[in-house]
Design an enzyme around this catalytic site. Structure first.
Site, mmCIF file in Angstrom:
data_model
loop_
_atom_site.group_PDB
_atom_site.id
_atom_site.type_symbol
_atom_site.label_atom_id
_atom_site.label_comp_id
_atom_site.label_asym_id
_atom_site.label_seq_id
_atom_site.Cartn_x
_atom_site.Cartn_y
_atom_site.Cartn_z
ATOM 1 N NE ARG A 264 61.710 38.339 45.740
ATOM 2 C CZ ARG A 264 60.835 38.840 46.509
ATOM 3 N NH1 ARG A 264 61.430 39.297 47.674
ATOM 4 N NH2 ARG A 264 59.631 38.700 46.320
ATOM 5 C CG ASP B 225 48.568 60.216 39.244
ATOM 6 O OD1 ASP B 225 47.882 61.033 39.597
ATOM 7 O OD2 ASP B 225 49.768 60.345 39.540
ATOM 8 C CE LYS C 95 52.561 45.661 41.062
ATOM 9 N NZ LYS C 95 54.061 45.393 40.327
ATOM 10 C CB THR D 282 51.116 37.751 44.753
ATOM 11 O OG1 THR D 282 52.154 38.362 44.142
ATOM 12 C CG2 THR D 282 50.093 37.216 43.484
ATOM 13 C CG ASP E 118 54.850 45.193 37.165
ATOM 14 O OD1 ASP E 118 53.561 45.671 37.185
ATOM 15 O OD2 ASP E 118 54.944 44.402 38.049
ATOM 16 C CE LYS F 32 57.459 42.014 37.367
ATOM 17 N NZ LYS F 32 57.516 43.025 38.304
HETATM 18 O O1 C5P Z 1 60.757 37.858 43.218
HETATM 19 P P1 C5P Z 1 59.377 37.685 42.736
HETATM 20 O O2 C5P Z 1 59.242 36.328 42.015
HETATM 21 O O3 C5P Z 1 58.668 37.663 43.862
HETATM 22 O O4 C5P Z 1 58.896 38.516 41.835
HETATM 23 C C1 C5P Z 1 57.473 38.789 41.661
HETATM 24 C C2 C5P Z 1 57.413 40.160 40.669
HETATM 25 O O5 C5P Z 1 56.064 40.267 40.312
HETATM 26 C C3 C5P Z 1 57.868 41.363 41.407
HETATM 27 O O6 C5P Z 1 58.491 42.055 40.501
HETATM 28 C C4 C5P Z 1 56.415 41.984 41.807
HETATM 29 O O7 C5P Z 1 56.664 43.616 42.000
HETATM 30 C C5 C5P Z 1 55.615 41.699 40.614
HETATM 31 N N1 C5P Z 1 54.218 41.510 41.254
HETATM 32 C C6 C5P Z 1 53.726 40.673 42.268
HETATM 33 N N2 C5P Z 1 52.407 40.649 42.637
HETATM 34 C C7 C5P Z 1 51.452 41.422 41.774
HETATM 35 C C8 C5P Z 1 51.876 42.049 40.860
HETATM 36 C C9 C5P Z 1 53.309 42.066 40.467
HETATM 37 O O8 C5P Z 1 54.439 40.056 42.790
HETATM 38 N N3 C5P Z 1 50.094 41.303 42.144
#
Ligand code: C5P
Length: 220
Positions: A200, A64, A61, A118, A59, A32
Site C-alpha cells: 500500500r 493444507d 500461503k 506481520t 504468495d 508479488k
Molecule cells: O500493503 P502492505 O505493504 O501492508 O502489504 C504487505 C503484503 O505482504 C501483503 O500482500 C500481505 O499479504 C503480505 N504479507 C504480510 N505479512 C506476512 C506475509 C505476507 O503482510 N507475514
C-alpha cells in the site's frame, strides 16, 4: 535482480494490476501476486508478469494436507513462479512434499515459509518465528517470511544463505494500516533482509512511481 524491493499487487482486477506493473517495471524486478489477485485473475497475471521479463512472487500461503500442497506447488512451478509461500505451521511433512515435487525440475520456485504474520502483535513473536524458521530450514525450505524485527535472530540461527523476506514495511511517511510489527525500508535491509515487500505505501500512493523511487532511495 535490480534491487531488494518487491511490490505487492493487492488489487482486485487484472486492469489495475497491469497498470501498476506497466508503471513500475522500470524500477522493480519482482511483483508479488497474493490471494486477492490470484483468485481474481489466475495464471493470466503470472504470465503477464513473466512475459515482461519480471519475476513473480506467488504468495498463496499454502496450508493444507501434504498431497494438496504438493499439487499446488507443482502447479505454481508450471506457471513459472519465482517464489512461493507456504505456512510453516502446515508441518514438516507438508513442506517436504512441496520440496520433493520440485526435485529435478529446471525451473522451480524458491519455497518460503510464512511464520507469524506481520499484522500480529509483537508479544513473543521473535521466539515463535525463531522456532518456525528452524522447522522450515530442516524441512528443506529456502527461507522464511517474517518481520524486520526478527531478521537478525533468524540469520544468526539459520545461516546467511537462508533467505529472509520482510513485509510490514512502512517508510516514516506512510500509514501503518493493519500492520503491527513494522520497520522502515532502511531498517529492514540493515538488519539483513534479502528482500522487502511493500504494498500500500506504493500502490495506494498518489504517484506510485514517486513512492517507489523514494523507497529505493531509502534502501541505498
Ligand atoms: O500493503 P502492505 O505493504 O501492508 O502489504 C504487505 C503484503 O505482504 C501483503 O500482500 C500481505 O499479504 C503480505 N504479507 C504480510 N505479512 C506476512 C506475509 C505476507 O503482510 N507475514
Amino acid at each position: 535482480m535490480k534491487n531488494k524491493l518487491i511490490v505487492a499487487l493487492d488489487v482486485n482486477s487484472f486492469k489495475k494490476a497491469k497498470k501498476l506493473i506497466d508503471e513500475l517495471s522500470p524500477y522493480v524486478s519482482v511483483f508479488k501476486v497474493g490471494n486477492e489477485l490470484f483468485t481474481t485473475c489466475g495464471p493470466k497475471i503470472v504470465n503477464y508478469i513473466n512475459n515482461k521479463k519480471k519475476k513473480v512472487f506467488l504468495d498463496l500461503k499454502l496450508f493444507d494436507i501434504p498431497n494438496t500442497v504438493k499439487g499446488a506447488t507443482l502447479a505454481a512451478a508450471q506457471h513459472g513462479a519465482f517464489m512461493l509461500t507456504l505456512h510453516v505451521i502446515g508441518g514438516a511433512d507438508m513442506m517436504k512434499e512441496a520440496r520433493e515435487v520440485l526435485k529435478g525440475r529446471k525451473r522451480k520456485p524458491l519455497l518460503l515459509g510464512v511464520t507469524v504474520l506481520t499484522s500480529a502483535a509483537g508479544k513473543g513473536a521473535t521466539k515463535w518465528v525463531g522456532k518456525l524458521a528452524l522447522v522450515a530450514k530442516k524441512s528443506g525450505l529456502n527461507g522464511i517470511v517474517c518481520s524486520a524485527k526478527e531478521t537478525k535472530a533468524i540469520k544468526k540461527a539459520c545461516g546467511k544463505d537462508f533467505l529472509v523476506i520482510n513485509p510490514g514495511i512502512r517508510p516514516a511517511w506512510a500509514a501503518k494500516n493493519d500492520q503491527k510489527r513494522v520497520a522502515t525500508p532502511a531498517e529492514a535491509v540493515k538488519s539483513g533482509a534479502n528482500f522487502i515487500v511493500v504494498g500500500r505505501p506504493i500502490t495506494q500512493a498518489k504517484n506510485v512511481i514517486t513512492a517507489a523511487k523514494r523507497i529505493l532511495r531509502e534502501l541505498k
